[in-house]
Design a protein around this motif. Structure first.
Motif, PDB file in Angstrom:
ATOM      1  N   TYR A 226       0.714  -1.229  -0.041  1.00 11.18           N
ATOM      2  CA  TYR A 226      -0.111  -0.018   0.048  1.00 11.18           C
ATOM      3  C   TYR A 226       0.884   1.167   0.071  1.00 11.18           C
ATOM      4  N   SER A 227       2.059   1.134  -0.508  1.00 16.25           N
ATOM      5  CA  SER A 227       3.002   2.274  -0.529  1.00 16.25           C
ATOM      6  C   SER A 227       2.422   3.126  -1.825  1.00 16.25           C
ATOM      7  N   LYS A 228       2.921   4.458  -1.642  1.00 18.08           N
ATOM      8  CA  LYS A 228       2.686   5.392  -2.805  1.00 18.08           C
ATOM      9  C   LYS A 228       3.108   5.003  -4.073  1.00 18.08           C
ATOM     10  N   ARG A 229       4.286   4.195  -3.991  1.00 16.92           N
ATOM     11  CA  ARG A 229       4.939   3.737  -5.168  1.00 16.92           C
ATOM     12  C   ARG A 229       4.107   2.590  -5.794  1.00 16.92           C
ATOM     13  N   ALA A 230       3.562   1.607  -5.298  1.00 14.02           N
ATOM     14  CA  ALA A 230       2.715   0.895  -5.540  1.00 14.02           C
ATOM     15  C   ALA A 230       1.307   1.260  -6.233  1.00 14.02           C
ATOM     16  N   VAL A 231       0.826   2.526  -5.608  1.00 11.25           N
ATOM     17  CA  VAL A 231      -0.477   2.965  -5.914  1.00 11.25           C
ATOM     18  C   VAL A 231      -0.195   3.715  -7.443  1.00 11.25           C
ATOM     19  N   ALA A 232       1.042   4.520  -7.095  1.00 13.73           N
ATOM     20  CA  ALA A 232       1.338   5.258  -8.481  1.00 13.73           C
ATOM     21  C   ALA A 232       1.519   4.323  -9.716  1.00 13.73           C
ATOM     22  N   GLY A 233       2.025   2.967  -9.305  1.00 11.40           N
ATOM     23  CA  GLY A 233       2.259   1.950 -10.598  1.00 11.40           C
ATOM     24  C   GLY A 233       0.789   1.848 -11.032  1.00 11.40           C
ATOM     25  N   ASP A 234      -0.518   1.634 -10.112  1.00  4.37           N
ATOM     26  CA  ASP A 234      -1.757   1.253 -10.395  1.00  4.37           C
ATOM     27  C   ASP A 234      -2.165   2.368 -11.501  1.00  4.37           C
ATOM     28  N   VAL A 235      -1.800   3.597 -11.189  1.00  2.75           N
ATOM     29  CA  VAL A 235      -2.270   4.735 -12.087  1.00  2.75           C
ATOM     30  C   VAL A 235      -1.790   4.657 -13.459  1.00  2.75           C
ATOM     31  N   VAL A 236      -0.349   4.648 -13.394  1.00  2.00           N
ATOM     32  CA  VAL A 236       0.288   4.414 -14.761  1.00  2.00           C
ATOM     33  C   VAL A 236      -0.478   3.128 -15.587  1.00  2.00           C
ATOM     34  N   ALA A 237      -0.579   2.030 -14.905  1.00  2.00           N
ATOM     35  CA  ALA A 237      -1.098   0.881 -15.681  1.00  2.00           C
ATOM     36  C   ALA A 237      -2.700   1.102 -16.200  1.00  2.00           C
ATOM     37  N   VAL A 238      -3.613   1.868 -15.152  1.00  2.00           N
ATOM     38  CA  VAL A 238      -4.767   2.163 -15.683  1.00  2.00           C
ATOM     39  C   VAL A 238      -4.698   3.131 -16.934  1.00  2.00           C
ATOM     40  N   MET A 239      -3.761   4.123 -16.961  1.00  2.00           N
ATOM     41  CA  MET A 239      -3.780   4.802 -17.911  1.00  2.00           C
ATOM     42  C   MET A 239      -3.197   4.165 -19.220  1.00  2.00           C
ATOM     43  N   LYS A 240      -2.399   3.424 -19.005  1.00  2.00           N
ATOM     44  CA  LYS A 240      -1.926   2.545 -20.500  1.00  2.00           C
ATOM     45  C   LYS A 240      -3.119   1.921 -20.849  1.00  2.00           C
ATOM     46  N   HIS A 241      -3.818   1.161 -20.089  1.00  2.00           N
ATOM     47  CA  HIS A 241      -5.065   0.479 -20.504  1.00  2.00           C
ATOM     48  C   HIS A 241      -6.230   1.098 -21.038  1.00  2.00           C
ATOM     49  N   LEU A 242      -6.348   2.322 -20.805  1.00  2.00           N
ATOM     50  CA  LEU A 242      -7.277   3.385 -21.361  1.00  2.00           C
ATOM     51  C   LEU A 242      -6.705   4.026 -22.732  1.00  2.00           C
ATOM     52  N   GLY A 243      -5.252   3.928 -22.678  1.00  2.00           N
ATOM     53  CA  GLY A 243      -4.780   4.451 -24.061  1.00  2.00           C
ATOM     54  C   GLY A 243      -3.840   5.632 -23.855  1.00  2.00           C
ATOM     55  N   HIS A 244      -3.538   6.035 -22.700  1.00  2.00           N
ATOM     56  CA  HIS A 244      -2.886   7.093 -22.432  1.00  2.00           C
ATOM     57  C   HIS A 244      -1.400   6.976 -22.031  1.00  2.00           C
ATOM     58  N   ARG A 245      -0.295   7.308 -22.698  1.00  2.00           N
ATOM     59  CA  ARG A 245       0.953   7.229 -21.880  1.00  2.00           C
ATOM     60  C   ARG A 245       1.405   8.541 -21.339  1.00  2.00           C
ATOM     61  N   ARG A 246       0.870   9.481 -21.472  1.00  2.00           N
ATOM     62  CA  ARG A 246       1.203  10.675 -20.980  1.00  2.00           C
ATOM     63  C   ARG A 246      -0.117  11.429 -20.654  1.00  2.00           C
ATOM     64  N   PHE A 247      -0.025  12.228 -19.271  1.00  2.73           N
ATOM     65  CA  PHE A 247      -1.256  12.669 -18.773  1.00  2.73           C
ATOM     66  C   PHE A 247      -0.911  13.881 -17.668  1.00  2.73           C
ATOM     67  N   ALA A 248      -1.871  14.624 -17.619  1.00  5.61           N
ATOM     68  CA  ALA A 248      -1.775  15.763 -16.451  1.00  5.61           C
ATOM     69  C   ALA A 248      -2.363  14.857 -15.164  1.00  5.61           C
ATOM     70  N   LEU A 249      -2.106  15.685 -14.100  1.00  7.94           N
ATOM     71  CA  LEU A 249      -2.184  14.878 -12.807  1.00  7.94           C
ATOM     72  C   LEU A 249      -2.655  15.935 -11.753  1.00  7.94           C
ATOM     73  N   ALA A 250      -3.696  15.573 -10.965  1.00 14.53           N
ATOM     74  CA  ALA A 250      -4.161  16.352  -9.762  1.00 14.53           C
ATOM     75  C   ALA A 250      -4.438  15.474  -8.670  1.00 14.53           C
ATOM     76  N   GLY A 251      -3.864  15.807  -7.172  1.00 14.60           N
ATOM     77  CA  GLY A 251      -4.038  14.955  -6.409  1.00 14.60           C
ATOM     78  C   GLY A 251      -4.291  15.722  -5.085  1.00 14.60           C
ATOM     79  N   HIS A 252      -5.217  15.333  -4.283  1.00 18.81           N
ATOM     80  CA  HIS A 252      -5.734  15.902  -3.105  1.00 18.81           C
ATOM     81  C   HIS A 252      -5.430  15.256  -1.976  1.00 18.81           C
ATOM     82  N   ASP A 253      -4.910  15.732  -0.700  1.00 18.08           N
ATOM     83  CA  ASP A 253      -4.579  15.020   0.400  1.00 18.08           C
ATOM     84  C   ASP A 253      -3.758  13.728   0.014  1.00 18.08           C
ATOM     85  N   ARG A 254      -4.089  12.524   0.550  1.00 19.86           N
ATOM     86  CA  ARG A 254      -3.190  11.206   0.358  1.00 19.86           C
ATOM     87  C   ARG A 254      -2.845  11.060  -1.159  1.00 19.86           C
ATOM     88  N   GLY A 255      -4.076  11.596  -2.283  1.00 23.39           N
ATOM     89  CA  GLY A 255      -3.664  11.591  -3.373  1.00 23.39           C
ATOM     90  C   GLY A 255      -2.709  12.302  -4.054  1.00 23.39           C
TER      91      GLY A 255
END
Length: 305
Positions: A78-107
């Motif tokens: 549950y490290s932020k490195r693991a969760v960040a990897g999820d986001v990259v994988a999700v975006m690749k799945h949806l067809g985006h290799r590069r994206f903007a990012l906004a995170g609130h609080d723990r995000g």
């Protein structure tokens, strides 16, 4: 909520991530904080779609309808490195290799880790009502310990689970009128799930251990955010009272920083959605290279990995 958005449960290998996505144009990922889910963005995401963006709102690993690996004593799953990897994988799945990012609080902590670990993936990064974890920990005062005591309570083994799950409604104290009824119902269902509660605690336990070590290593190695960076904070919360100008703190970590306060409480996406959406829209004006040329084939890895 989220009229016109699609929903999908995406397998990232270690985790199963629930995600909402909609719109067309340059992609932006919105990462919620504790103890919310992706539904916290229900008043902001449609405004960004109207402004011409593809908007992706995942539940962080273990939060809401997302699920992560088994819990371990080192909290690495549950490290932020693991969760960040999820986001990259999700975006690749949806067809985006590069994206903007906004995170609130723990995000915001996830957004920092993603930007440092995957700088090639992030075109712009916005941090909402947050600082790097190590900046908080290096500035501990009586005021911080009094107001942010939950960080250290959540780190205790076993005890917070029993306290919170005994009466989650009293502990989290949501407000259906302020949050919006559907957002409130989704949040309430999540916070009454013992597995979600445990995962949210693991987020904080990782923050004080493995995440802290990752940030310290990056600082020592001189790693900094080089993409355009926006810092926004809630004027009715305590970030500025505790630390002074948040932009000045973030300038230690990023080379191109701007920002300002918003007249809101901590949950700015729910309390000041129009002002937040305007600030993000202004910041997210696409730069050269932040266009469809950054798309990859949905549902598979790029040829170059």
């Amino acid at each position: 909520m989220f009229d016109g958005f699609q929903e999908e449960q995406i397998d990232t290998g270690e985790a199963s991530v629930f995600v909402r996505f909609g719109g067309e144009g340059p992609p932006v990922v919105l990462l919620h904080g504790h103890p919310r889910t992706s539904s916290t963005w229900h008043r902001v995401a449609p405004r960004l779609v109207e402004a011409g963006h593809t908007v992706v709102c995942p539940d962080l690993r273990g939060y809401g309808r997302s699920r992560g690996p088994r819990f371990t004593e080192d909290h690495v799953g549950y490290s932020k490195r693991a969760v960040a990897g999820d986001v990259v994988a999700v975006m690749k799945h949806l067809g985006h290799r590069r994206f903007a990012l906004a995170g609130h609080d723990r995000g915001g902590s996830v957004a920092l880790r993603l930007t440092l670990d995957h700088p090639e993936a992030v075109s712009r990064a916005a941090f909402l009502d947050c600082l790097p974890l190590t900046e908080h920990l290096s500035r501990i005062t009586v005021e911080f310990a009094t107001q942010w005591w939950h960080w250290f309570f959540f780190a205790q083994p076993g005890i917070p689970e029993r306290v919170i799950t005994a009466d989650p409604d009293s502990w989290y104290r949501g407000d259906a009128d302020a949050m919006g009824s559907e957002n409130y119902d989704e949040w309430r269902q999540a916070t009454r799930d013992p597995d979600v509660v445990r995962a949210m605690l693991e987020d904080y336990r990782a923050g004080l251990t493995v995440d802290r070590r990752h940030e310290e290593a990056d600082w020592d190695a001189g790693k900094r955010i080089t993409c355009p960076t926006l810092v926004l904070w809630s004027l009715q919360d305590d970030l500025e009272d505790l630390y002074g100008d948040p932009v000045a703190v973030w300038r230690r970590w990023a080379t191109d920083v701007r920002g300002h306060g918003i007249d809101s409480g901590h949950h700015v996406a729910e309390q000041a959605p129009a002002e937040l959406a305007r600030a993000l829209t202004d910041f997210l004006q696409p730069a050269p290279g932040d266009s469809d040329s950054d798309r990859c084939s949905p549902g598979r890895e790029d040829d170059d990995g």
